[in-house]
Design a protein around this motif. Structure first.
Motif, PDB file in Angstrom:
ATOM      1  N   ILE A 106       0.853  -1.187   0.000  1.00 21.68           N
ATOM      2  CA  ILE A 106       0.000   0.000   0.000  1.00 21.68           C
ATOM      3  C   ILE A 106       0.886   1.233   0.000  1.00 21.68           C
ATOM      4  O   ILE A 106       1.881   1.288   0.725  1.00 21.68           O
ATOM      5  CB  ILE A 106      -0.897   0.010   1.260  1.00 21.68           C
ATOM      6  N   TYR A 107       0.502   2.176  -0.834  1.00 18.77           N
ATOM      7  CA  TYR A 107       1.300   3.389  -0.930  1.00 18.77           C
ATOM      8  C   TYR A 107       0.498   4.586  -0.445  1.00 18.77           C
ATOM      9  O   TYR A 107      -0.729   4.574  -0.451  1.00 18.77           O
ATOM     10  CB  TYR A 107       1.729   3.636  -2.384  1.00 18.77           C
ATOM     11  N   PRO A 182      -6.118   2.630  -5.872  1.00 20.51           N
ATOM     12  CA  PRO A 182      -4.827   3.289  -6.019  1.00 20.51           C
ATOM     13  C   PRO A 182      -4.966   4.739  -6.451  1.00 20.51           C
ATOM     14  O   PRO A 182      -5.893   5.094  -7.196  1.00 20.51           O
ATOM     15  CB  PRO A 182      -4.117   2.446  -7.081  1.00 20.51           C
ATOM     16  N   PHE A 183      -4.081   5.527  -6.030  1.00 18.41           N
ATOM     17  CA  PHE A 183      -3.886   6.930  -6.449  1.00 18.41           C
ATOM     18  C   PHE A 183      -5.016   7.883  -6.053  1.00 18.41           C
ATOM     19  O   PHE A 183      -4.802   9.087  -6.020  1.00 18.41           O
ATOM     20  CB  PHE A 183      -3.690   7.048  -7.966  1.00 18.41           C
ATOM     21  N   ALA A 307      -0.140   4.893   7.845  1.00 16.19           N
ATOM     22  CA  ALA A 307       0.655   3.686   7.885  1.00 16.19           C
ATOM     23  C   ALA A 307       2.013   4.184   8.344  1.00 16.19           C
ATOM     24  O   ALA A 307       2.933   4.338   7.578  1.00 16.19           O
ATOM     25  CB  ALA A 307       0.735   3.030   6.519  1.00 16.19           C
ATOM     26  N   GLY A 308       2.081   4.524   9.623  1.00 12.99           N
ATOM     27  CA  GLY A 308       3.179   5.340  10.123  1.00 12.99           C
ATOM     28  C   GLY A 308       4.495   4.595  10.182  1.00 12.99           C
ATOM     29  O   GLY A 308       4.560   3.419  10.517  1.00 12.99           O
ATOM     30  N   PHE A 309       5.542   5.332   9.877  1.00 12.31           N
ATOM     31  CA  PHE A 309       6.870   4.772  10.038  1.00 12.31           C
ATOM     32  C   PHE A 309       7.272   4.861  11.484  1.00 12.31           C
ATOM     33  O   PHE A 309       7.005   5.836  12.167  1.00 12.31           O
ATOM     34  CB  PHE A 309       7.885   5.558   9.213  1.00 12.31           C
TER      35      PHE A 309
ATOM     36  N   SER B  34      -3.435  -7.360  -5.058  1.00 13.33           N
ATOM     37  CA  SER B  34      -1.998  -7.343  -4.798  1.00 13.33           C
ATOM     38  C   SER B  34      -1.714  -6.884  -3.373  1.00 13.33           C
ATOM     39  O   SER B  34      -0.716  -7.269  -2.778  1.00 13.33           O
ATOM     40  CB  SER B  34      -1.283  -6.433  -5.789  1.00 13.33           C
ATOM     41  N   ALA B  35      -2.602  -6.079  -2.833  1.00  5.80           N
ATOM     42  CA  ALA B  35      -2.343  -5.581  -1.477  1.00  5.80           C
ATOM     43  C   ALA B  35      -2.716  -6.584  -0.411  1.00  5.80           C
ATOM     44  O   ALA B  35      -2.054  -6.679   0.616  1.00  5.80           O
ATOM     45  CB  ALA B  35      -3.116  -4.283  -1.242  1.00  5.80           C
TER      46      ALA B  35
END
Lengths: 583, 201
Positions: A106-107, A182-183, A307-309, B34-35
């Motif tokens: 996930i981005y 996405p996006f 989605a924390g670092f 995909s996720a």
């Protein structure tokens, strides 16, 4: 130039007026411009049908392509948003991911739809949307990797090197991520990043797409606008122009000059323009309505999930340990300048430090001999460390008279003071503190001493010489019996030879005078003070039988070079009882 | 010969709508697949461009303080360095507090944690970042309960940095065995892992 071309165009079309005569129209256009681009001929036939279906070619084809592409992009994007928004109707939760710790799954910029699950049913490996345990009010999207021992859930970002440090309670789980769009959330991310450039680009792009999608090659509007005679100089009979002449039949009745015809054409063009404009307005409205979906949904999809670092930098384990036995702090110097004052607070060793505070005090240390045992304790809240006697051979602490000093004459002005604790019911009795001629071993003459008898009586004995140097007569003053009770008590003995009210021997227990007599001297000997055992055999000391070894514990033993007053004795007892007794 | 009737054009223009929706649907389902289809976690290897990175220079243990007497004190300085590209918040908290401890000394160990700059491991040259120093004062027992980022101590919020241009902060940790530690704590022990954590803000 426009004027000259006009007649040509007009004449070229006039023969084509009769419907169903394509050949006439085609031939008419060719001679003049010689451009074989009059592919409009067949469409023109269709045009005559007047049913609104036009023919498209050339530039229009390009325009159509652009429009279709624009629509495709527009609707694809809208479709993404629809996918993000529709699940909301089912009570699912949509969030925009704004950080990258779940890459490559996930981005940031993805919209994630989470399906609610019953509390406690999350499965390991699932990506969960949870309340961020570390940041109130935030959502976190991480993978469930481990069950905590307390029933919590331990999550982890796929791109993080460590599990999240804070477990999540089952109740904090909003749902399981099931859809990834996405996006679609990128504008939200850009907004949060204050990336106005990208946002502006999106806005411009969206506007351009809207315009492009709305441009209708099928509508004569824009072509009409661009096909005014003046706009095509030197290019008479362009296909555009032919299209505008759709209602040409009406002008047939008029054999009017080009001027008239032009007016008529303008009128019809205006009408067509109006229609096209209306159509275009409808199209734009429809597209705008669709575009409003994301705007309406924005409130829902702008809920962001981090989605924390995280990364931790632990050290090795730090350890702390305390001494098994605390050393005693430096206590206040005892009052009234003792010759020596043994606290027995050293944790080990055979030396009893002199805490008197006087000059060269350290030289008047005591030496532990024979069976003595240090009893651990505390100087603060519990009974202080002490010295246990009563072993075999009977132990004692011999006091030094100073560096290199030998025996000194036994004083007739002194105070001997000691804390003691005899086991409850003990009948051993025994010597607590006193003077003797020997520094080590058994003294031949011991005198001026405090001892306990077998029934727990405390006695202060001295053997004055009544005039015969070899005939000491032991005397003693005694307390009531019963100090063999397992409790710390303080015994104090004073001797003073002068004054009618001050001369004599006095015995105090626990700071209170218990007995006194008029004896003002002891045996005339030289020797040393010692704590604990010494031989008592030479004289017959009241209450003593055999060779008594005190079977208990002693502490804070002191000798003063003065006879303390009753007030001083009482003050000493008060000052030290909590230290000794521990309460 | 590209010739399209206007009607066809119209049809094309509107038929692109369901096609586009279909495409977006496929995109979503593919992206979702995909996720979420794979549960393989290859964590730790996926270093993204934007991230947080944090190290400290303590080496191993910060403290190994033995045979403490009441009133005894000591201090160590640990420099924590961030090279993450994302702005973050850094907290100090306790991990693995009091493992295998029978006689707990931690209630009697007072910690004073100060943030600043400079300083060797024994804090020579340490400078608090603000004056007067902003300190966290608490017992080790109390610190031991701060086992998560959320309740950790510290105010450092480093901006984005790079390996070439890291940002750092020094934490001075001072301890004192309370002068009123009771005798029951004689021979007591305590242990803790001082842990710094950065989370992107």
């Amino acid at each position: 130039m426009p004027e000259s071309s006009l007649p040509t165009a007009a004449s070229g079309h006039r023969p084509g007026r009769p419907a169903g005569d394509p050949s006439a129209g085609a031939s008419a256009g060719l001679p003049d411009d010689g451009v074989p681009s009059v592919t409009t001929t067949p469409p023109r036939t269709a045009t005559a049908g007047d049913d609104g279906s036009h023919v498209i070619a050339g530039l229009d084809l390009f325009r159509l392509t652009v429009s279709v592409l624009a629509r495709a992009i527009l609707f694809a994007v809208l479709g993404l948003l629809v996918w993000a928004v529709l699940p909301l109707a089912m009570g699912w939760q949509t969030t925009t991911v704004v950080t990258n710790s779940m890459v490559p799954r996930i981005y940031a910029g993805d919209i994630i739809v989470a399906r609610p699950i019953p509390t406690g049913t999350a499965a390991l490996g699932q990506i969960l949307l949870v309340d961020d345990p570390d940041h109130a009010g935030r959502l976190r999207l991480h993978r469930y990797v481990e069950a905590a021992s307390d029933g919590g859930l331990i999550l982890r970002g796929d791109a993080n090197s460590d599990n999240d440090s804070s477990p999540v309670t089952p109740a904090a789980v909003h749902g399981v991520a099931v859809l990834r769009v996405p996006f679609a959330g990128l504008p939200v991310v850009w907004f949060m990043e204050k990336n106005w450039g990208n946002l502006a680009a999106v806005l411009v792009g969206a506007s351009a797409l809207l315009v492009a999608a709305a441009s209708a090659p099928g509508a004569p509007t824009s072509p009409g606008g661009s096909s005014t005679p003046g706009s095509a100089p030197g290019q008479p009979g362009t296909p555009h122009e032919s299209r505008t002449r759709r209602p040409g039949a009406r002008s047939t009745g008029r054999t009017g000059a080009p001027r008239t015809r032009r007016t008529s054409r303008a009128r019809t063009r205006t009408r067509a323009t109006a229609r096209a404009a209306a159509r275009k307005t409808r199209t734009v409205s429809a597209l705008l309505a669709l575009a409003a979906i994301p705007v309406l949904a924005s409130q829902m999809i702008t809920a962001t999930a981090h989605a924390g670092f995280s990364v931790s930098a632990p050290t090795g384990a730090s350890s702390f340990s305390a001494l098994a036995s605390y050393p005693c702090p430096v206590l206040t110097t005892p009052a009234d300048s003792p010759t020596f004052f043994y606290r027995f607070n050293e944790s080990s060793g055979l030396t009893a430090e002199n805490a008197s505070g006087a000059q060269n005090a350290s030289q008047r240390y005591g030496t532990l001999s024979r069976a003595t045992l240090r009893e651990p304790g505390s100087c603060r809240t519990n009974p202080s460390p002490a010295l246990k006697l009563g072993g075999s051979p009977a132990g004692y602490v011999s006091a030094s008279n100073g560096l290199g000093a030998g025996a000194v004459s036994a004083p007739d002005i002194f105070t001997a003071e000691i804390w003691f604790k005899a086991p409850a019911g003990s009948t051993a009795g025994g010597r607590l503190i006193g003077f003797g001629n020997a520094q080590t071993g058994d003294s031949v003459v011991s005198d001026r001493h405090l001892y306990m008898t077998s029934n727990g009586t405390i006695a202060f004995g001295a053997a004055p010489n009544p005039g015969n140097s070899t005939n000491f007569k032991a005397t003693a003053i005694t307390s009531a019996p019963g100090y063999n009770d397992g409790i710390w008590h303080q015994a104090t003995a004073t001797m003073y030879p002068y004054g009618t009210s001050t001369a004599g021997m006095r015995l105090y227990v626990d700071g209170v005078l218990v007995s006194e007599n008029a004896v003002t001297a002891g045996a005339d000997i030289s020797g040393y003070w010692r704590v604990g055992y010494d031989a008592l055999g030479t004289n017959s000391w009241p209450g003593v039988s055999g060779s008594p070894v005190f079977a208990g514990t002693v502490d804070n033993a002191a000798v003063y070079p003065a006879a303390l007053t009753a007030g001083q004795v009482a003050a000493h007892f008060t000052a030290t009882k909590s230290e000794i007794r521990g309460s | 010969m590209a010739q399209i009737s206007a009607r066809t054009a119209k049809w094309v223009k509107w038929s692109v709508v369901p096609a586009a929706l279909l495409v977006s649907g496929l995109a979503v389902s593919q992206a979702s697949y995909s996720a979420f289809s794979s549960q393989t976690v290859d964590a730790g290897n996926n270093w993204a461009a934007g991230t947080v990175k944090l190290v400290n220079n303590a080496g191993s243990a910060v403290f190994k303080a033995e045979n403490l007497k009441p009133g005894q004190t000591g201090a160590k300085c640990v420099t924590v360095t961030s090279t993450g590209s994302l702005a973050s918040a850094v907290k100090l908290y306790a991990k693995d507090f009091n493992t295998a401890v029978t006689n707990d000394l931690s209630p009697f160990i007072n910690l004073v944690i100060t943030e600043g700059t400079g300083g060797t491991a024994d804090c020579q040259g340490f400078q608090p970042s603000v004056t007067p120093a902003d300190t966290s004062e608490l017992t080790l027992a109390s610190f031991g309960t701060k086992s998560t980022f959320a309740n950790g101590v510290g105010t450092w919020a480093p901006a984005g940095a790079t390996t070439a241009a890291p940002v750092a902060r020094t934490y001075k940790i001072a301890y004192t065995l309370s002068s009123t530690a009771p005798d029951s704590a004689q021979g007591g022990t305590a242990n803790v892992v001082f842990t710094w954590e950065a989370q992107n803000s």
